[in-house]
Design a protein around this motif. Structure first.
Motif, short mmCIF file in Angstrom:
data_model
loop_
_atom_site.label_atom_id
_atom_site.label_comp_id
_atom_site.label_asym_id
_atom_site.label_seq_id
_atom_site.Cartn_x
_atom_site.Cartn_y
_atom_site.Cartn_z
N GLY A 88 0.60 -1.22 0.21
CA GLY A 88 -0.40 0.16 -0.01
C GLY A 88 0.65 1.66 0.83
N TYR A 89 2.36 1.02 -0.35
CA TYR A 89 2.62 2.85 -0.30
C TYR A 89 2.30 3.67 -1.78
N LEU A 90 3.86 3.74 -1.50
CA LEU A 90 3.75 5.51 -2.71
C LEU A 90 3.27 4.41 -4.01
N LEU A 91 4.22 3.36 -4.11
CA LEU A 91 4.01 2.80 -6.14
C LEU A 91 3.60 1.47 -5.79
N HIS A 92 2.90 1.15 -5.34
CA HIS A 92 1.51 0.31 -4.59
C HIS A 92 0.29 0.95 -5.71
N SER A 93 0.24 1.76 -4.09
CA SER A 93 -0.88 2.36 -4.44
C SER A 93 -1.28 2.86 -5.62
N PHE A 94 -0.35 3.30 -6.32
CA PHE A 94 -0.37 3.91 -7.82
C PHE A 94 -0.81 2.47 -8.90
N ASN A 95 -0.06 1.66 -8.59
CA ASN A 95 -0.82 0.58 -9.26
C ASN A 95 -2.40 -0.03 -8.50
N SER A 96 -2.01 0.13 -8.16
CA SER A 96 -3.97 -0.62 -7.45
C SER A 96 -5.29 0.77 -7.74
N PRO A 97 -5.91 -0.06 -8.46
CA PRO A 97 -6.78 0.68 -9.23
C PRO A 97 -7.67 1.39 -7.88
N LEU A 98 -8.12 0.61 -6.05
CA LEU A 98 -8.71 1.09 -5.31
C LEU A 98 -7.98 2.33 -5.02
N ALA A 99 -6.56 2.47 -5.37
CA ALA A 99 -6.11 4.11 -4.92
C ALA A 99 -6.00 4.67 -6.02
N ASN A 100 -5.64 4.58 -7.06
CA ASN A 100 -5.30 5.36 -8.07
C ASN A 100 -6.84 5.80 -8.73
N GLN A 101 -7.65 6.65 -9.12
CA GLN A 101 -8.22 7.17 -10.02
C GLN A 101 -8.35 8.19 -10.56
N ARG A 102 -6.99 8.08 -11.10
CA ARG A 102 -6.68 9.59 -11.65
C ARG A 102 -7.27 9.07 -13.39
N SER A 103 -6.87 10.54 -14.42
CA SER A 103 -7.33 10.08 -15.58
C SER A 103 -6.05 10.43 -16.60
N ASP A 104 -5.36 10.97 -16.22
CA ASP A 104 -4.26 11.62 -16.94
C ASP A 104 -2.71 10.31 -17.62
N ALA A 105 -2.21 10.09 -17.32
CA ALA A 105 -1.24 9.14 -18.31
C ALA A 105 -0.94 8.47 -16.90
N TYR A 106 -0.74 8.64 -15.40
CA TYR A 106 -0.29 7.67 -14.50
C TYR A 106 -1.97 6.93 -13.60
N GLY A 107 -2.87 6.86 -14.57
CA GLY A 107 -3.70 6.20 -13.97
C GLY A 107 -5.21 5.10 -15.05
N GLY A 108 -5.60 5.53 -14.88
CA GLY A 108 -7.30 4.37 -15.97
C GLY A 108 -6.25 3.12 -16.33
N SER A 109 -5.47 2.98 -17.45
CA SER A 109 -5.59 1.34 -17.33
C SER A 109 -4.23 0.97 -16.89
N LEU A 110 -4.10 -0.50 -17.26
CA LEU A 110 -3.15 -0.87 -16.01
C LEU A 110 -2.28 0.14 -16.79
N GLN A 111 -1.60 -0.16 -18.11
CA GLN A 111 -0.24 0.77 -17.90
C GLN A 111 0.22 2.45 -17.76
N GLY A 112 -0.78 2.49 -17.08
CA GLY A 112 -0.76 4.02 -16.60
C GLY A 112 -0.43 3.56 -15.34
N ARG A 113 -1.12 3.40 -14.61
CA ARG A 113 -0.50 2.78 -13.21
C ARG A 113 0.52 2.19 -12.74
N CYS A 114 0.78 1.29 -14.44
CA CYS A 114 2.26 0.97 -14.21
C CYS A 114 3.02 1.70 -14.29
N ARG A 115 2.78 3.11 -14.60
CA ARG A 115 3.63 3.89 -15.32
C ARG A 115 5.01 4.26 -14.35
N LEU A 116 3.99 4.72 -13.23
CA LEU A 116 5.17 4.94 -12.39
C LEU A 116 6.17 4.24 -11.86
N THR A 117 5.93 3.05 -11.73
CA THR A 117 6.46 2.22 -10.65
C THR A 117 7.62 1.59 -12.54
#
Length: 393
Positions: A186-215
């Motif tokens: 649940g720390y920063l990178l995991h929270s970006f990966n998971s749709p439970l914590a990441n509800q962004r609509s930019d390049a770092y959210g949405g699709s699996l590829q977007g949510r995993c972008r930061l990692t």
């Protein structure tokens, strides 16, 4: 022969056996500086026979601390303490590793024993107590009573990547040979990966590829800065154990990408992204996650979680379910677990320990006593020794 006590080589680093000391927070620092506690805590496990010893999560920034007492590697002032730790671990024949971490939306808490000594995490630390507003992918609190995190901007995301890289560069200067990036629990990178914590609509959210972008950006940036002969590992939670959350299937895809990005091993854990995950805890309960990643991605893995018996650990590695086992609580209970495991498996000759401990262990089995841990002391010119020598003669 025991597979558990066979060496493992990744890149230019060889671990003497398949037993690792899992990162375990000690919450015992002031301004992130390692202390004598950390030296003795980690050093005793290296002397106790583990092949890999990883520090607790070292915060890459003050903002990324779990508690104000966290270990840190965001400042050069912290390097001397890290050098002592890395140097001593290596002197015992173990590989010195460090976990790099940013707590994300789970930052700003008190040490767990200030809430309940039996718990693994403490209550949120309010701002009037010296706490701070945590960062996250979206303004979604981890749990009721936790602060709503600030949704990080693109500039702040870029800064987090730079913080990871600068921490990796300091880790190299400190003498560590193995980095584990914490992208789970649940720390920063995991929270970006998971749709439970990441509800962004930019390049770092949405699709699996977007949510995993930061990692992936962190992985590529560290790999570019970290020496090519040294190991880069990632700890991932392979599932949130929650409906609508991060899944094993998504983890497998992320691991395939991380392999392309130069990551050498996945330390497979789970959970941590919700306060009450629906997890069925039992002996070796996370081994299936490590096994699936290893087989589907053809990638080395470590398994962690309720591994406490020698035969159990040996079977996990021998059967190809993981390449290493990481022990946490069992190592807190017994720093010499690897030596006892070697005795139980009948392979004492495959284990090494300091020659200073030979009087206590030599009669138990045919251990290899490591002479490099015995300092060569010259008594020349010492009057007390000279006087004693005359008496003997």
């Amino acid at each position: 022969m025991s597979t558990l006590f066979s060496p493992l080589t990744l890149r230019g680093i060889t671990v003497r056996n398949r037993i690792g000391v899992s990162p375990m927070c000690q919450y015992s620092c002031v301004e992130g500086v390692p202390t004598d506690w950390h030296l003795v805590h980690l050093g005793s496990r290296a002397a106790g026979g583990a092949g890999l010893v990883i520090t607790e999560g070292a915060a890459i920034s003050r903002q990324g601390r779990i508690t104000p007492s966290d270990l840190g590697i965001w400042s050069d002032e912290q390097l001397d303490g890290h050098r002592r730790i890395a140097r001593f671990i290596a002197s015992q024949g173990a590989v010195a590793g460090i976990q790099l971490a940013h707590a994300g939306r789970k930052a700003s808490r008190v040490p767990p024993w200030e809430t309940d000594p039996s718990q693994t995490q403490g209550r949120p630390l309010a701002c009037h107590e010296g706490g701070w507003v945590p960062d996250g992918p979206s303004p979604i609190a981890f749990a009721p009573g936790y602060a709503v995190p600030t949704e990080v901007s693109h500039d702040e995301i870029s800064q987090a990547v730079r913080d990871f890289v600068e921490a990796a560069e300091r880790a190299d200067r400190a003498g560590y040979d193995w980095i584990e990036v914490h992208a789970g629990h649940g720390y920063l990178l995991h929270s970006f990966n998971s749709p439970l914590a990441n509800q962004r609509s930019d390049a770092y959210g949405g699709s699996l590829q977007g949510r995993c972008r930061l990692t992936r950006e962190v992985a590529r940036a560290i790999r570019a800065a970290w020496p090519q002969h040294k190991v880069l590992a990632f700890r991932l939670s392979y599932t949130d154990w929650a409906e609508g959350g991060w899944t094993l299937e998504e983890t497998v895809q992320l691991c395939a990408w991380l392999k392309e990005d130069g990551v050498d091993l996945i330390d497979a854990s789970s959970g941590g992204n919700t306060p009450n995950p629906a997890v069925k805890v039992g002996r070796g309960y996370q081994v299936p996650g490590a096994e699936t990643i290893r087989r589907q991605c053809d990638m080395p893995t470590a398994s962690v979680g309720w591994i406490d018996e020698a035969e159990q650990a040996d079977a996990i590695v021998r059967e190809g379910r993981a390449d290493m086992v990481m022990l946490g609580r069992e190592m807190l209970r017994d720093p010499y677990w690897p030596l006892r495991a070697a005795l139980r498996l009948g392979v004492a000759a495959q284990a090494r320990l300091p020659v200073q401990y030979s009087a206590a262990w030599a009669h138990l089995g045919s251990f290899s006593f490591d002479p490099i841990t015995a300092p060569q002391i010259s008594h020349a010119g010492n009057p007390a020794v000279d006087d004693a020598r005359h008496l003997i003669l």
